[in-house]
Design a protein around this motif. Structure first.
Motif, PDB file in Angstrom:
ATOM      1  N   PHE A  17       0.839  -1.205   0.000  1.00 32.74           N
ATOM      2  CA  PHE A  17       0.000   0.000   0.000  1.00 32.74           C
ATOM      3  C   PHE A  17       0.874   1.256   0.000  1.00 32.74           C
ATOM      4  O   PHE A  17       0.608   2.206  -0.745  1.00 32.74           O
ATOM      5  N   ALA A  18       1.925   1.251   0.831  1.00 30.63           N
ATOM      6  CA  ALA A  18       2.824   2.405   0.892  1.00 30.63           C
ATOM      7  C   ALA A  18       3.483   2.649  -0.461  1.00 30.63           C
ATOM      8  O   ALA A  18       3.620   3.799  -0.895  1.00 30.63           O
ATOM      9  N   ASP A  19       3.876   1.566  -1.134  1.00 33.77           N
ATOM     10  CA  ASP A  19       4.457   1.696  -2.479  1.00 33.77           C
ATOM     11  C   ASP A  19       3.435   2.257  -3.463  1.00 33.77           C
ATOM     12  O   ASP A  19       3.739   3.151  -4.243  1.00 33.77           O
ATOM     13  N   ALA A  20       2.219   1.716  -3.416  1.00 38.29           N
ATOM     14  CA  ALA A  20       1.170   2.157  -4.342  1.00 38.29           C
ATOM     15  C   ALA A  20       0.826   3.636  -4.130  1.00 38.29           C
ATOM     16  O   ALA A  20       0.526   4.349  -5.085  1.00 38.29           O
ATOM     17  N   MET A  21       0.891   4.090  -2.886  1.00 38.36           N
ATOM     18  CA  MET A  21       0.563   5.482  -2.584  1.00 38.36           C
ATOM     19  C   MET A  21       1.773   6.404  -2.729  1.00 38.36           C
ATOM     20  O   MET A  21       1.654   7.611  -2.575  1.00 38.36           O
ATOM     21  N   ALA A  22       2.936   5.817  -2.998  1.00 34.15           N
ATOM     22  CA  ALA A  22       4.188   6.566  -3.152  1.00 34.15           C
ATOM     23  C   ALA A  22       4.503   7.394  -1.912  1.00 34.15           C
ATOM     24  O   ALA A  22       4.919   8.547  -2.002  1.00 34.15           O
ATOM     25  N   PHE A  23       4.288   6.784  -0.755  1.00 32.30           N
ATOM     26  CA  PHE A  23       4.623   7.473   0.494  1.00 32.30           C
ATOM     27  C   PHE A  23       6.131   7.665   0.558  1.00 32.30           C
ATOM     28  O   PHE A  23       6.902   6.789   0.143  1.00 32.30           O
ATOM     29  N   PRO A  24       6.584   8.790   1.097  1.00 31.74           N
ATOM     30  CA  PRO A  24       8.032   9.004   1.201  1.00 31.74           C
ATOM     31  C   PRO A  24       8.635   8.076   2.265  1.00 31.74           C
ATOM     32  O   PRO A  24       7.969   7.691   3.222  1.00 31.74           O
ATOM     33  N   ILE A  25       9.887   7.716   2.059  1.00 31.44           N
ATOM     34  CA  ILE A  25      10.596   6.889   3.025  1.00 31.44           C
ATOM     35  C   ILE A  25      11.233   7.816   4.056  1.00 31.44           C
ATOM     36  O   ILE A  25      12.016   8.697   3.706  1.00 31.44           O
ATOM     37  N   VAL A  26      10.889   7.599   5.311  1.00 29.88           N
ATOM     38  CA  VAL A  26      11.434   8.401   6.395  1.00 29.88           C
ATOM     39  C   VAL A  26      12.461   7.538   7.120  1.00 29.88           C
ATOM     40  O   VAL A  26      12.112   6.501   7.681  1.00 29.88           O
ATOM     41  N   PRO A  27      13.723   7.936   7.116  1.00 28.49           N
ATOM     42  CA  PRO A  27      14.729   7.117   7.785  1.00 28.49           C
ATOM     43  C   PRO A  27      14.460   7.033   9.286  1.00 28.49           C
ATOM     44  O   PRO A  27      14.050   8.006   9.908  1.00 28.49           O
ATOM     45  N   CYS A  28      14.704   5.868   9.840  1.00 34.86           N
ATOM     46  CA  CYS A  28      14.449   5.650  11.264  1.00 34.86           C
ATOM     47  C   CYS A  28      15.523   4.732  11.821  1.00 34.86           C
ATOM     48  O   CYS A  28      15.724   3.637  11.311  1.00 34.86           O
ATOM     49  N   ASP A  29      16.173   5.162  12.864  1.00 34.04           N
ATOM     50  CA  ASP A  29      17.197   4.334  13.502  1.00 34.04           C
ATOM     51  C   ASP A  29      16.647   3.575  14.701  1.00 34.04           C
ATOM     52  O   ASP A  29      17.380   2.885  15.391  1.00 34.04           O
ATOM     53  N   LEU A  30      15.365   3.712  14.982  1.00 29.33           N
ATOM     54  CA  LEU A  30      14.814   3.137  16.203  1.00 29.33           C
ATOM     55  C   LEU A  30      13.925   1.932  15.978  1.00 29.33           C
ATOM     56  O   LEU A  30      13.688   1.166  16.897  1.00 29.33           O
ATOM     57  N   CYS A  31      13.420   1.728  14.790  1.00 29.25           N
ATOM     58  CA  CYS A  31      12.357   0.736  14.608  1.00 29.25           C
ATOM     59  C   CYS A  31      12.769  -0.501  13.818  1.00 29.25           C
ATOM     60  O   CYS A  31      12.057  -0.948  12.943  1.00 29.25           O
ATOM     61  N   GLY A  32      13.927  -1.043  14.114  1.00 27.45           N
ATOM     62  CA  GLY A  32      14.263  -2.304  13.483  1.00 27.45           C
ATOM     63  C   GLY A  32      15.468  -2.268  12.575  1.00 27.45           C
ATOM     64  O   GLY A  32      15.812  -3.275  11.974  1.00 27.45           O
ATOM     65  N   SER A  33      16.124  -1.128  12.450  1.00 25.03           N
ATOM     66  CA  SER A  33      17.264  -1.071  11.547  1.00 25.03           C
ATOM     67  C   SER A  33      18.567  -1.496  12.219  1.00 25.03           C
ATOM     68  O   SER A  33      19.556  -1.734  11.544  1.00 25.03           O
ATOM     69  N   GLN A  34      18.583  -1.590  13.556  1.00 24.71           N
ATOM     70  CA  GLN A  34      19.801  -2.022  14.238  1.00 24.71           C
ATOM     71  C   GLN A  34      19.936  -3.541  14.157  1.00 24.71           C
ATOM     72  O   GLN A  34      18.949  -4.257  14.071  1.00 24.71           O
ATOM     73  N   PRO A  35      21.168  -4.033  14.188  1.00 23.80           N
ATOM     74  CA  PRO A  35      21.368  -5.484  14.138  1.00 23.80           C
ATOM     75  C   PRO A  35      21.009  -6.145  15.469  1.00 23.80           C
ATOM     76  O   PRO A  35      20.999  -5.493  16.514  1.00 23.80           O
ATOM     77  N   ASN A  36      20.725  -7.430  15.410  1.00 26.53           N
ATOM     78  CA  ASN A  36      20.491  -8.270  16.597  1.00 26.53           C
ATOM     79  C   ASN A  36      19.295  -7.855  17.450  1.00 26.53           C
ATOM     80  O   ASN A  36      19.315  -8.031  18.663  1.00 26.53           O
ATOM     81  N   LEU A  37      18.289  -7.313  16.854  1.00 22.91           N
ATOM     82  CA  LEU A  37      17.097  -6.956  17.618  1.00 22.91           C
ATOM     83  C   LEU A  37      16.168  -8.158  17.733  1.00 22.91           C
ATOM     84  O   LEU A  37      16.095  -8.997  16.838  1.00 22.91           O
ATOM     85  N   ARG A  38      15.443  -8.242  18.829  1.00 15.02           N
ATOM     86  CA  ARG A  38      14.460  -9.315  19.024  1.00 15.02           C
ATOM     87  C   ARG A  38      13.369  -9.232  17.965  1.00 15.02           C
ATOM     88  O   ARG A  38      12.812 -10.236  17.559  1.00 15.02           O
ATOM     89  N   ARG A  39      13.062  -8.026  17.534  1.00 12.46           N
ATOM     90  CA  ARG A  39      12.021  -7.833  16.517  1.00 12.46           C
ATOM     91  C   ARG A  39      12.331  -8.648  15.261  1.00 12.46           C
ATOM     92  O   ARG A  39      11.460  -9.305  14.693  1.00 12.46           O
ATOM     93  N   LYS A  40      13.596  -8.629  14.834  1.00 16.53           N
ATOM     94  CA  LYS A  40      13.989  -9.382  13.635  1.00 16.53           C
ATOM     95  C   LYS A  40      13.911 -10.879  13.896  1.00 16.53           C
ATOM     96  O   LYS A  40      13.495 -11.644  13.028  1.00 16.53           O
ATOM     97  N   ARG A  41      14.306 -11.292  15.089  1.00 16.88           N
ATOM     98  CA  ARG A  41      14.253 -12.720  15.425  1.00 16.88           C
ATOM     99  C   ARG A  41      12.807 -13.206  15.444  1.00 16.88           C
ATOM    100  O   ARG A  41      12.491 -14.284  14.922  1.00 16.88           O
TER     101      ARG A  41
END
Length: 103
Positions: A17-41
């Motif tokens: 949906f975000a792609d279809a609506m062409a929403f801009p990508i907002v960089p975020c260092d808090l929501c899953g971009s760090q390595p070894n997070l439980r979220r990814k596991r």
């Protein structure tokens, strides 16, 4: 009370949906971009479980919607619920069967 309306939408659907609506990508260092997070596991674990059992995500969501305090390990919650409702926290509301007391 926590309200998470996007829990009803699959991440893949949200991304499409975000792609279809062409929403801009907002960089975020808090929501899953760090390595070894439980979220990814957890994401990998859910993907593996879903490959074997396609209904696992729906089952997990359904389980969150029908919480019976006496079935949880939170003794204080069961007692508070009993005080608020006048019900016995150690009896199942639907069938009246006794539950294990741990006192």
């Amino acid at each position: 009370m926590v309200i998470r309306p996007l829990c009803y939408a699959a991440e893949e659907e949200i991304a499409a949906f975000a792609d279809a609506m062409a929403f801009p990508i907002v960089p975020c260092d808090l929501c899953g971009s760090q390595p070894n997070l439980r979220r990814k596991r957890v994401k990998r674990l859910l993907a593996e479980l879903s490959a074997e059992h396609p209904s696992v995500k729906g089952n997990l969501l359904h389980a969150l919607g029908r919480v019976v305090p006496s079935h949880l390990l939170d003794r204080a919650l069961a007692e508070r619920t009993a005080q608020a409702t006048g019900a016995d926290p150690w009896l199942d509301a639907e069938d009246g069967r006794g539950r294990l007391r741990t006192k």
